[in-house]
Design a protein around this motif. Sequence first.
Motif, mmCIF file in Angstrom:
data_model
loop_
_atom_site.group_PDB
_atom_site.id
_atom_site.type_symbol
_atom_site.label_atom_id
_atom_site.label_comp_id
_atom_site.label_asym_id
_atom_site.label_seq_id
_atom_site.Cartn_x
_atom_site.Cartn_y
_atom_site.Cartn_z
ATOM 1 N N SER A 256 34.523 -62.870 16.937
ATOM 2 C CA SER A 256 33.696 -64.119 16.248
ATOM 3 C C SER A 256 32.522 -64.798 17.239
ATOM 4 C CB SER A 256 34.322 -65.508 15.567
ATOM 5 O OG SER A 256 35.394 -65.068 14.828
ATOM 6 N N SER A 257 32.979 -64.953 18.243
ATOM 7 C CA SER A 257 32.308 -65.469 19.433
ATOM 8 C C SER A 257 31.212 -64.458 19.745
ATOM 9 C CB SER A 257 32.838 -66.124 20.581
ATOM 10 O OG SER A 257 31.951 -66.721 21.428
ATOM 11 N N ALA A 258 31.862 -63.080 20.099
ATOM 12 C CA ALA A 258 31.110 -61.982 20.571
ATOM 13 C C ALA A 258 30.010 -61.721 19.508
ATOM 14 C CB ALA A 258 32.132 -60.830 20.681
ATOM 15 N N LYS A 259 30.489 -61.961 18.133
ATOM 16 C CA LYS A 259 29.276 -61.361 17.418
ATOM 17 C C LYS A 259 28.195 -62.563 17.260
ATOM 18 C CE LYS A 259 32.284 -59.498 13.522
ATOM 19 N NZ LYS A 259 32.999 -59.456 12.376
ATOM 20 N N VAL A 260 28.348 -63.793 17.601
ATOM 21 C CA VAL A 260 27.477 -64.631 17.688
ATOM 22 C C VAL A 260 26.366 -64.464 18.837
ATOM 23 C CG1 VAL A 260 26.717 -67.139 18.512
ATOM 24 C CG2 VAL A 260 28.649 -66.747 16.606
ATOM 25 N N ILE A 261 26.905 -64.090 19.998
ATOM 26 C CA ILE A 261 26.317 -63.507 21.126
ATOM 27 C C ILE A 261 25.475 -62.303 20.765
ATOM 28 C CG2 ILE A 261 26.213 -62.804 23.381
ATOM 29 C CD1 ILE A 261 28.873 -64.427 23.617
ATOM 30 N N SER A 262 25.772 -61.245 20.155
ATOM 31 C CA SER A 262 25.398 -59.918 19.971
ATOM 32 C C SER A 262 24.325 -60.198 18.767
ATOM 33 C CB SER A 262 26.320 -59.085 19.266
ATOM 34 O OG SER A 262 25.774 -57.901 18.798
ATOM 35 N N CYS A 271 20.533 -64.392 25.871
ATOM 36 C CA CYS A 271 22.133 -64.976 25.855
ATOM 37 C C CYS A 271 22.907 -63.566 26.261
ATOM 38 C CB CYS A 271 22.519 -65.294 24.357
ATOM 39 S SG CYS A 271 24.220 -65.649 24.199
ATOM 40 N N ASN A 272 23.715 -64.064 27.448
ATOM 41 C CA ASN A 272 24.729 -63.139 28.093
ATOM 42 C C ASN A 272 26.239 -63.758 28.163
ATOM 43 O OD1 ASN A 272 22.805 -60.878 29.032
ATOM 44 N ND2 ASN A 272 21.745 -62.544 29.975
ATOM 45 N N SER A 273 27.036 -62.947 28.325
ATOM 46 C CA SER A 273 28.316 -63.324 28.341
ATOM 47 C C SER A 273 29.118 -62.665 29.397
ATOM 48 C CB SER A 273 28.942 -62.963 26.736
ATOM 49 O OG SER A 273 28.911 -61.555 26.727
ATOM 50 N N PHE A 274 30.210 -63.409 29.709
ATOM 51 C CA PHE A 274 31.378 -62.968 30.669
ATOM 52 C C PHE A 274 32.671 -62.875 29.699
ATOM 53 C CE2 PHE A 274 35.101 -64.728 33.209
ATOM 54 C CZ PHE A 274 35.279 -63.636 33.809
ATOM 55 N N PHE A 296 34.799 -55.748 22.565
ATOM 56 C CA PHE A 296 33.631 -56.243 23.319
ATOM 57 C C PHE A 296 32.596 -55.439 23.957
ATOM 58 C CE2 PHE A 296 36.557 -60.491 24.360
ATOM 59 C CZ PHE A 296 36.162 -60.892 22.932
ATOM 60 N N SER A 297 33.197 -54.121 24.439
ATOM 61 C CA SER A 297 32.344 -53.164 25.096
ATOM 62 C C SER A 297 31.324 -52.713 24.098
ATOM 63 C CB SER A 297 33.276 -52.198 25.737
ATOM 64 O OG SER A 297 34.181 -52.925 26.901
ATOM 65 N N TRP A 298 31.737 -52.539 22.935
ATOM 66 C CA TRP A 298 30.967 -51.930 21.895
ATOM 67 C C TRP A 298 29.878 -52.905 21.648
ATOM 68 C CZ3 TRP A 298 30.758 -53.193 16.564
ATOM 69 C CH2 TRP A 298 29.898 -52.399 15.874
ATOM 70 N N VAL A 299 30.215 -54.143 21.096
ATOM 71 C CA VAL A 299 29.364 -55.183 20.473
ATOM 72 C C VAL A 299 28.470 -55.909 21.577
ATOM 73 C CG1 VAL A 299 30.774 -57.095 20.609
ATOM 74 C CG2 VAL A 299 29.019 -56.853 18.818
ATOM 75 N N LEU A 300 28.937 -55.932 22.811
ATOM 76 C CA LEU A 300 28.201 -56.543 23.931
ATOM 77 C C LEU A 300 27.483 -55.865 24.958
ATOM 78 C CD1 LEU A 300 30.285 -59.887 24.408
ATOM 79 C CD2 LEU A 300 28.162 -59.702 23.005
#
Length: 300
Positions: A256-262, A271-274, A296-300
């Motif tokens: 869910s959080s990864a989708k927000v960032i993507s 916006c970037n992410s660790f 994560f690797s796919w969406v970000l």
Amino acid sequence: SAFPSAQAGPMGSPQRLLIKGGKVVNDDVSVVADVYVEDGVVQQVGPNINPEPSTGLVVLDATNKLVIPGGIDTHTHMEFPFMGSRSKDDFYTGTKAAIAGGTTMIIDFAIPQKGCSLIEAFDTWKSWADPKVCCDYSLHVAVTWWSNKQEMESLVQNKGVNSFKMFMAYKDVYMVNDEELYEAFSCCKEIGAIAQVHAENGELIAQKMLAMGITGPEGHELCRPEEVEAEATQRAVTIANALNCPLYVVHVMSKSSAKVISNARREGKSCNSFMLGQCHWGKGHGKPNTALVSYFSWVL
């Protein structure tokens, strides 16, 4: 800025190293080459390097081996005093383990208590690290409360700090509210520093577990469903975007959080992410969720 570990050789002489015949792996290409290093700094990469003089030169044969640049771990907590406990690794054992695994630099966090000086926290962490580190290191600084921007400016201008972390969790300990988050983001934007967030809803976490009477370690997972991280991530992205402030979301744990960032990236927001893969609990405790890491690797 990075604080280098000691590189001097015996009697102050320079350390000279030649790595011969390995496959050098860079971000753009892999090629068989020699690597010449002096005082811990790569001086030359290419075929058939023969530095002079040869005296004092250490030569390593890397034929049929990969020569990979040292890793940088951007998120560590050495000697971290936290809620009556302390991190198991200090700056010696932690960086010794890092080097054994191919990591040649860490970035740790100086984290002041609420109401305490950011500069004093930086100096404290640096005093812990300097006598012990086995590799290069640098420090992020946490903003755990808001008074004014003077200390943040001083850390950037005089101490080489270029990133600040804000906690949206740990109510009454490190958590900042939305107004403080806005002020900190605004300052980061103004002074050219990177804003980071630990994205969770500290209010929901505290209230939910206390209402259920759960105060043990089992509550850590129970009070952190996906939507709590996603809500906080969306809130941080929204505030950062209002200020046009680049944002770095640390240890993303859910789809869910990864989708927000993507989605924010696709909309042109900075916006970037660790990322960390969420762990299974109960049976198979501690095993990484490889499907989530792949996502994560796919969406970000």
